[in-house]
Structure formats: structure tokens, C-alpha cells
Design a protein around this motif. Sequence first.
Motif, short mmCIF file in Angstrom:
data_model
loop_
_atom_site.label_atom_id
_atom_site.label_comp_id
_atom_site.label_asym_id
_atom_site.label_seq_id
_atom_site.Cartn_x
_atom_site.Cartn_y
_atom_site.Cartn_z
N VAL A 102 0.86 -1.18 0.00
CA VAL A 102 0.00 0.00 0.00
C VAL A 102 0.90 1.23 0.00
O VAL A 102 1.77 1.38 0.86
CB VAL A 102 -0.94 0.02 1.23
N MET A 103 0.70 2.09 -0.99
CA MET A 103 1.54 3.27 -1.15
C MET A 103 0.73 4.52 -0.76
O MET A 103 -0.36 4.73 -1.29
CB MET A 103 2.00 3.41 -2.61
N TYR A 104 1.28 5.31 0.16
CA TYR A 104 0.63 6.55 0.55
C TYR A 104 1.68 7.55 0.98
O TYR A 104 2.84 7.21 1.21
CB TYR A 104 -0.38 6.33 1.68
N GLU A 105 1.23 8.79 1.07
CA GLU A 105 2.09 9.83 1.63
C GLU A 105 1.30 10.56 2.70
O GLU A 105 0.08 10.68 2.60
CB GLU A 105 2.60 10.79 0.55
N GLU A 106 2.00 11.00 3.71
CA GLU A 106 1.38 11.76 4.79
C GLU A 106 1.45 13.24 4.43
O GLU A 106 2.51 13.72 4.04
CB GLU A 106 2.10 11.50 6.11
N GLU A 121 2.98 0.50 -7.80
CA GLU A 121 3.79 -0.11 -8.85
C GLU A 121 3.12 -1.39 -9.37
O GLU A 121 3.49 -1.91 -10.41
CB GLU A 121 5.18 -0.43 -8.31
N ARG A 122 2.15 -1.84 -8.65
CA ARG A 122 1.47 -3.09 -8.98
C ARG A 122 0.60 -2.91 -10.23
O ARG A 122 -0.17 -1.96 -10.32
CB ARG A 122 0.60 -3.49 -7.80
N THR A 123 0.75 -3.81 -11.18
CA THR A 123 -0.09 -3.78 -12.38
C THR A 123 -0.94 -5.04 -12.48
O THR A 123 -1.85 -5.10 -13.30
CB THR A 123 0.76 -3.63 -13.65
N GLU A 124 -0.63 -6.02 -11.67
CA GLU A 124 -1.42 -7.25 -11.61
C GLU A 124 -2.03 -7.36 -10.23
O GLU A 124 -1.40 -7.00 -9.23
CB GLU A 124 -0.55 -8.47 -11.89
#
Length: 180
Positions: A102-106, A121-124
Motif C-alpha cells: 500500500v503506497m501513501y504519503e502523509e 507499482e502493482r499492475t497485476e
Amino acid sequence: EKKQDEYLRKSITAKYARYSENVLYNGNTRLNLNKVVDIICYLSNSSFVTNLYKVKLMKLMWYIDFLSYKLRNYTMTGLVYQALPMGAVPVGHDSLIHLKGVMYEEIEIGDGMAYRFCKSERTEYLFLSEEDKVIIDVVIRKLGKMSKDEIVTFMHKERAFQETAQREIILYHYAEFLQI
């Protein structure tokens, strides 16, 4: 890092132990954190989802699970949702966003912090079936462009939210009354 994710998953799973036998709480599904991560990544990668912050993410997750239950009599994730002032939120929501992948920024907003979810970055999405993606896409088309305030207002009109006391678990039998 691998151990951190493993411990986090165990901690979240422990919070769900008390709900595992109640199908009205878990939507007839065992907790599947791999699907949770895939759904978050799918939503964050969609060009039809704008301004994906934590509050909006939690509402989208609720709609995805409840629509899945309405159509198939089981949810995608097995998440259990509580009624909080801004709408439905899964038990352990603070931990779910820290799962590996899980990608996030604060972002500082006023006196507090907000979590904005970034493209993955996940494509599948190995844990999502084509049928799952169709359900997610229905929710995205209906709610993906809504602002946080719009989706909160929309959710407050849900019978499930109106008839569930604050901090109580929202029962999946309310899925039949969904607005979408």
C-alpha cells in the motif's frame, strides 16, 4: 521489513478473531488481507478515482464489500465495518493502510495529518477475480470522482448507516438497501 508486515498481519487478524464466526459481521468471508491490498492498489491506480485520501478509501472499501455481498452473498475482503461519525470504517483501519504494497504519503492538513494514496507499482492484482474487478469498477464509476465530503454525505443517506448506532458493527444484511 518482511517480519514487520507479518507481525502487522497477525495483529490485524487477532482483532478479527471475535468476528470470524458471525456472517452478519464478516459478510460470509474470512478476512483476506491480500485482497485488501489488491483493492487499495486497484483503486489508487484507477484514473477514475480522484483525491484518494483515507476517509474516501474507507468508504469505497465499504461499498465494494457491501455491493459484493448484495450480488453474491459474500464480501471480497471479510472486513468488519463500524459506524463512525464520518461513515463506515473497517475494524483495524489504522493498521490496514500500513500493509506491504500500500503506497501513501502523509500530508499535513491544519493541525493533523492526512493519508493520500499514491499510484502503486502493482499492475497485476493476483487476488482479485474478474468478477471482483467488475464490482469494484461499478463502485468506482459511481463514487470514484466524489470528494470526501460528497461521499460522506452519500454514505450518511445509507439505511445501514442510519440504523446502526455509533461505534457499532454495521450488519451485512443492510446490503440489500444500497444506493448503488
